[in-house]
Design an enzyme around this catalytic site. Structure first.
Site, mmCIF file in Angstrom:
data_model
loop_
_atom_site.group_PDB
_atom_site.id
_atom_site.type_symbol
_atom_site.label_atom_id
_atom_site.label_comp_id
_atom_site.label_asym_id
_atom_site.label_seq_id
_atom_site.Cartn_x
_atom_site.Cartn_y
_atom_site.Cartn_z
ATOM 1 N N GLU A 293 0.886 -1.168 0.000
ATOM 2 C CA GLU A 293 0.000 0.000 0.000
ATOM 3 C C GLU A 293 0.918 1.210 0.000
ATOM 4 O O GLU A 293 1.803 1.330 0.839
ATOM 5 C CB GLU A 293 -0.913 -0.019 1.228
ATOM 6 C CG GLU A 293 -2.049 0.993 1.151
ATOM 7 C CD GLU A 293 -1.741 2.281 1.903
ATOM 8 O OE1 GLU A 293 -1.625 3.321 1.232
ATOM 9 O OE2 GLU A 293 -1.628 2.243 3.130
ATOM 10 N N CYS A 327 -2.026 8.309 4.355
ATOM 11 C CA CYS A 327 -2.118 7.962 2.929
ATOM 12 C C CYS A 327 -3.463 8.379 2.358
ATOM 13 O O CYS A 327 -3.581 8.653 1.159
ATOM 14 C CB CYS A 327 -1.939 6.459 2.744
ATOM 15 S SG CYS A 327 -0.438 5.793 3.455
#
Length: 541
Positions: A293, A327
């Site tokens: 990720e 994020c």
């Protein structure tokens, strides 16, 4: 070996404590903060049963007071990485053979240790190491980590329970074996929960792990290590090394028993890792699992029917909680021209109330960015926006690193939908706004989809259900986690499995069974009860 079909405790999400004035949890976390702040910890390498102090150390300090040293950690040499790999492989046989319920018990105990005796300490360490407010530390280091551990145990049992069809003549079974070799976990600075989950999820499924935490998160990673040890993770199952990331990674990727990587970090680094694994593919005993990720350039779009207060409040929360260092943080916003004056007025009123400083002061909504490199990058983009004719600093725009790495929550207004800060991931408290003509709603949806290489999170605000449906369809490929009338952050384990595609990663959804499936290698077993004794089939006559 125990006999029985065992049922694990039903996973439930850990309630978020409020830390209200005079509450026992506030008193406990401030006491833990003070104790950690006034003592220096020394963090060794953890390889097998050894705690190795190399003597080659780096200091750890708090981003909001970078001159204050809270500890040191020891750096590995190549020989230590080789030793960690050897210890992991030596430990693999016993750990892979460990009955699943025994592995489950270890990580369920870890969850309860964090929920109870370690809660204040792991929150305080996260406040110090990563400059998180108590709310951000609580939802990360305590609640999300507890949820990861509890739900992953439940997901593990669901996976094991997924079995093929059999009949009276054949019994078909699937065994979910751990990967053959070892797993490498590289974890980021921004979430203590992610730092623990990446090695723990692979280990829970029977794998052995080499874990390299971010240099900027070692202080709170030490608490994770302490929890895992007290919970009963055997020596050698999760080996922890710090140091030169290139050296550590090159050593690991050069080993024939490398079986997979669990990664969260920058897109560029992940692509380089993928390239290195591809270059070395002929060395490996098996095709390594690559799970990552990475970055995001996450968006908010408001429809002309949107509620102005909701848009303003969630833009502020989505962009500026934890200094925009998620994020999933909102970093580009598209507001309709008809609502912009009201949104701007509401944001101005609300942002004027934001206080910035140490997380020890609970009245601060906002603290420091993680390190000087991040500070300098953000300052460069803010300064450029002050010069550019197609950009304007609406709110914030100031910064100061004399004591801590403080960058004000900043809103840039641009007339260029492809302006640099609309496309580039900054990983900080900068939100860039573009105003679109109300009649250009459809075109703006296309613009959002085409602007960024990332596809992590996004949000739409609207009171018009047709518009919501249209946005949900038009933006299906540019957000792995999509939010309707909510900020694009705050995914909850067991409720919103997290991950994105495109340059945002492999979308293997942390906090779900999909992720755990990457850490097993299924073996199908067919047992025939009455076996044929003649090769001839009936068609032969």
């Amino acid at each position: 070996m125990l006999k029985g079909f065992f049922h694990v405790p039903k996973a439930v999400n850990e309630p978020v404590k409020l830390y209200a004035p005079n509450s026992p949890e506030k008193e406990a976390v401030l006491a833990a903060y003070k104790q950690l702040w006034n003592s220096k910890i020394d963090v060794p390498l953890y390889i097998g049963k050894e705690e190795i102090r190399t003597g080659n150390t780096k200091n750890m300090s708090a981003p909001h007071d970078h001159q204050h040293i809270v500890g040191t950690y020891h750096l590995a040499e190549k020989s230590h990485v080789d030793k960690a790999i050897a210890n992991a492989l030596e430990s693999r046989t016993a750990w892979a053979a460990m009955p699943w319920e025994q592995r489950a018990a270890i990580f369920l105990k870890a969850a309860e240790l964090i929920a109870g005796p370690y809660r204040a300490k792991i929150n305080a360490a996260t406040m110090i190491a990563q400059s998180k407010t108590i709310h951000q530390a609580e939802i990360d280091a305590s609640c999300e980590l507890i949820d990861f551990l509890r739900y992953n145990v439940e997901f593990m049992t669901q996976i094991y329970n997924d079995q093929p069809t059999s009949d009276s003549s054949v019994w078909n079974r699937v065994e979910y074996r751990p990967l053959e070799g070892f797993v490498y976990a590289i974890t980021p600075f921004n979430f203590t929960a992610i730092a623990a989950n990446l090695p723990a999820s692979a280990a829970m499924m029977g794998n052995v792990v080499i874990w390299k935490p971010s240099d900027s998160q070692v202080f709170s990673a030490k608490i994770i290590i302490d929890v895992f040890k007290e919970a009963g993770v055997p020596d050698g199952v999760i080996n922890v090394v710090f140091g030169d990331p290139v050296m550590i990674s090159d050593t690991i990727f050069d080993h024939p028993d490398f079986a997979g990587i669990h990664y969260t970090g920058s897109t560029f680094v992940f692509k380089e890792i993928w390239k290195k694994i591809g270059t070395n593919i002929h060395k490996y005993k098996t095709y390594p699992r690559i799970v990552g990720e990475t970055g995001g350039k996450d968006f908010i779009i408001a429809h002309p029917s949107a509620n102005v207060k909701q848009v303003a409040a969630n833009s502020i929360r989505g962009a500026f909680e934890f200094q925009g260092q998620k994020c999933s943080a909102a970093s580009r916003a598209y507001y309709p021209k008809s609502l912009w004056p009201a949104i701007k007025e509401e944001m101005a009123k609300e942002m004027a109330t934001i206080k910035m400083g140490s997380p020890e002061d609970f009245s601060n909504f906002f603290t420091a960015v993680i390190h000087e490199g991040s500070f300098d990058k953000l300052a460069k983009y803010i300064d450029q926006a002050k010069k550019d004719s197609d950009a304007e600093i609406l709110f914030g725009g100031n910064y100061d690193k004399s004591k801590g790495y403080f960058v004000e929550p900043t809103v840039i207004l641009t007339t260029n939908p492809k302006y640099a800060t609309m496309e580039t991931e900054l990983f900080g408290p900068v939100l860039t706004v573009y105003i679109y003509e109300d009649a250009n709603w459809k075109e703006t949806l296309q613009l959002i989809d085409q602007t960024s290489e990332y596809a992590l999170t996004g949000a739409v605000f609207s009171q018009d259900r047709y518009a919501i449906a249209e946005a949900t369809h038009a933006l299906e490929n540019c957000a792995g986690n999509f939010y309707i009338n909510d900020k694009p952050t705050g995914a909850v384990v067991g409720m919103q499995p997290f991950g994105g595609a495109r340059a945002s990663g492999t979308n293997d959804k942390a906090g779900s069974a999909q992720n755990l499936l990457r850490w097993v290698s299924p073996r199908t077993i067919k047992e025939t009860f009455v076996t044929a004794e003649n090769y001839r089939y009936p068609f032969l006559g």
